[in-house]
Write an enzyme that holds these catalytic residues in place. Structure first.
Site, short mmCIF file in Angstrom:
data_model
loop_
_atom_site.label_atom_id
_atom_site.label_comp_id
_atom_site.label_asym_id
_atom_site.label_seq_id
_atom_site.Cartn_x
_atom_site.Cartn_y
_atom_site.Cartn_z
N HIS A 100 -0.34 -1.10 10.56
CA HIS A 100 1.19 -2.28 10.43
C HIS A 100 1.51 -1.84 11.30
O HIS A 100 2.29 -0.98 11.81
CB HIS A 100 1.04 -2.20 9.47
CG HIS A 100 0.41 -2.88 8.30
ND1 HIS A 100 -0.34 -1.56 7.81
CD2 HIS A 100 -0.11 -4.37 7.74
CE1 HIS A 100 -1.02 -2.32 6.25
NE2 HIS A 100 -1.19 -3.52 6.62
N ASP A 103 4.78 -0.64 9.57
CA ASP A 103 4.71 0.71 8.85
C ASP A 103 5.06 2.08 9.83
O ASP A 103 5.77 2.40 9.33
CB ASP A 103 2.73 1.23 8.49
CG ASP A 103 2.35 -0.10 8.07
OD1 ASP A 103 2.93 -0.21 7.06
OD2 ASP A 103 1.13 0.30 8.25
N GLU A 267 -13.22 -4.11 2.26
CA GLU A 267 -12.96 -3.38 1.36
C GLU A 267 -13.45 -3.07 -0.20
O GLU A 267 -13.70 -4.67 -0.51
CB GLU A 267 -11.08 -3.95 0.77
CG GLU A 267 -10.50 -2.88 0.49
CD GLU A 267 -8.72 -3.24 0.15
OE1 GLU A 267 -8.17 -2.91 2.12
OE2 GLU A 267 -8.05 -2.24 -0.34
N ASP A 306 -5.96 -4.43 -7.31
CA ASP A 306 -5.91 -3.46 -6.07
C ASP A 306 -4.97 -2.50 -6.44
O ASP A 306 -4.59 -2.23 -5.59
CB ASP A 306 -5.61 -4.26 -5.52
CG ASP A 306 -5.87 -4.12 -3.92
OD1 ASP A 306 -7.46 -3.10 -3.57
OD2 ASP A 306 -5.72 -4.19 -2.81
C1 XLS Z 1 -3.61 -4.94 1.13
C2 XLS Z 1 -4.24 -4.36 2.42
C3 XLS Z 1 -4.32 -4.39 3.95
C4 XLS Z 1 -5.03 -4.28 5.07
C5 XLS Z 1 -4.24 -4.58 6.39
O1 XLS Z 1 -4.78 -5.06 -0.03
O2 XLS Z 1 -6.09 -4.16 1.82
O3 XLS Z 1 -3.66 -2.53 3.26
O4 XLS Z 1 -5.89 -3.86 4.74
O5 XLS Z 1 -3.45 -5.16 6.21
NI NI Z 2 -6.88 -3.66 -0.78
NI NI Z 3 -7.38 -3.20 3.87
#
Ligand code: XLS
Ligand code: NI
Ligand code: NI
Length: 437
Positions: A100, A103, A267, A306
């Site tokens: 990001h 980051d 994800e 998460d």
């Molecule tokens: C958060 C997301 C984030 C994305 C990118 O839960 O997984 O990390 O992958 O912004």
């Molecule tokens: Ni995530």
């Molecule tokens: Ni992610």
């Protein structure tokens, strides 16, 4: 100068190795089918987790030991982190990374200073990429951490906040382009709502779609030909996020004429938060020819949030790789370890154990998935299960060349259909037989 002096470059030593800093299954140049493992898996490390995650939780302070980091938000500290990360990539042999904007570089006193900081750090990344051959899988803008985005970025009720978000997207996209990134992600942690009492949902969705269109237009303008992705997640941090799952994202993209420009970055832990399996989310995306990339992690069945744990479940990795292989492999996408160590695993060595384990779990899953496809048993069963749609009345249904009148007449002429077994347990045994190897 080494930041991880005790850690060797991780090598493949085979299943019998008990060296904790060796691969037991991931052998980059070994062929599985007609591609090498490295070509199939396209591993990426997440800058935010490797370099920026202090491992705090809502109840406790950070624990991660980062001797290279002075814990300030200075530009110098941001620059100091860069060679550490590339040493990490070299030692784990991970070829790609993701980041990001926030980051890698700090906010400045003004927006233009913030953009200058980003440019400066991107130059350092550029130099490291050249030196090491590492590549950028995708970049993204952090449109969720700063307080200005508390009520959304592309879905903010304020046009000025929206403009800030747009400015950030422009610069993050340009940074991604400069670094030769193969993709660009939108993940909307704040693109949703806390309460409908203050929310005009239609307006927010229209505005979000506009932001994505503006990004597509800008990509054309600067010559960025990488793949755009949306990453679904149903909630956390917002109560309700618009990009809640594969189906919701596809519907949004279709409705706003964006489907030809976007694919999905799925994800695992987001799939389970949405009440689906990762396999389900992948099948939905693949059916729309829109599976682009994977954020490889897993949740914890005992926790409802998460947890972004490293993938270690061979069922999961086999199921993921089975679908990747069947869709013909990644093109621009890859397996990005959007995963963090547990708060209790706070030493630099744990970063390596975590990634080595994830890479081995996916290498094993790749081999098992390949064996499942080679054996052909499950595919044959499924083909046979639907074979009645290949000819006769079924083919007429499949090609939509029949009518209710015809089906009515047909149904009254045939003997009553009998139930055929779905053989779930047999199929599970066949699947397991290939996981056992
Ligand atoms: C958060 C997301 C984030 C994305 C990118 O839960 O997984 O990390 O992958 O912004
Ligand atoms: Ni995530
Ligand atoms: Ni992610």
């Amino acid at each position: 100068m080494s930041y991880f002096p005790e850690i060797p470059v991780v090598q493949f030593e085979g299943a019998s190795s008990d060296n904790p800093f060796a691969f037991r299954h991931y052998n980059a140049n070994e062929k599985v089918g007609n591609k090498t493992m490295a070509e199939h898996l396209r591993f990426a490390a997440a800058y935010w987790h490797v370099m920026r995650n202090g491992l705090s939780d809502p109840f406790g302070a950070p624990t991660a030991l980062m001797p290279w980091d002075d814990h300030t938000e200075s530009l110098q500290n941001a620059l100091n982190r860069v060679p550490v990360f590339f040493e990490f990539l070299e030692k784990t042999t991970i070829p790609y990374y993701c980041f990001h904007d926030r980051d890698i570089s700090p906010e400045g006193a003004t927006l233009s200073e913030t953009h200058k900081n980003l440019d400066r750090v991107v130059s350092a990344f550029e130099a490291q990429q050249k030196q090491t051959g590492k590549k950028l899988l995708w970049g993204t803008a952090c449109l969720f951490a700063h307080p200005r985005y508390a009520q959304g970025a592309g879905t903010s009720p304020s046009a000025n906040v929206y403009a800030y978000a747009a400015s950030q997207v422009k610069h993050a996209l340009e940074a991604t382009h400069r670094l030769g990134g193969e993709g660009y992600v939108f993940w909307g942690g704040r693109e949703g709502y806390a309460t409908l009492l203050n929310t005009n949902m239609k307006r927010e969705l229209d505005n979000l779609a506009t932001l994505l269109h503006l990004a597509v237009d800008h990509a054309k303008k600067i010559g960025f030909t990488g793949q755009f992705y949306i990453e679904p997640k149903p909630r956390e941090p917002s109560t309700h996020q618009y990009d809640s799952d594969s189906a919701a994202c596809l519907n949004f993209l279709r409705e706003y004429d964006l489907l030809s420009h976007f694919k999905l970055n799925l994800e695992t832990n987001h799939a389970t938060l949405a009440g689906h399996s990762m396999e389900h989310e992948m099948e939905v995306a693949i059916a729309a020819n829109a599976l682009g990339s994977v954020d490889a992690n897993r949740g914890d069945t005992l926790l409802g949030w998460d947890t972004d744990q490293f993938p270690s479940d061979l069922y999961l990795t086999t199921n993921i790789m089975l679908r990747i292989l069947k869709m013909g492999g990644f093109t621009t996408g890859g397996l990005n370890f959007d995963a963090k160590r547990r708060r209790e695993s706070h030493e630099p060595a744990d970063l390596f154990h975590a990634h080595i384990g994830g890479m081995d779990a996916f290498a094993y899953g790749l081999k098992a998935a390949h064996r499942i496809i080679q054996s052909g048993k499950i595919d044959q069963f499924v083909a046979h299960r639907y074979a009645s749609f290949d000819s006769g009345i079924g083919a007429k249904i499949a090609t939509r060349t029949t009518s209710l009148d015809e089906l009515d007449h047909y149904a009254q002429e045939i003997p009553a259909p009998t139930l055929e077994s779905g053989r779930q347990e047999l199929l599970e045994n066949i699947f397991n037989a290939q996981i056992f190897g």
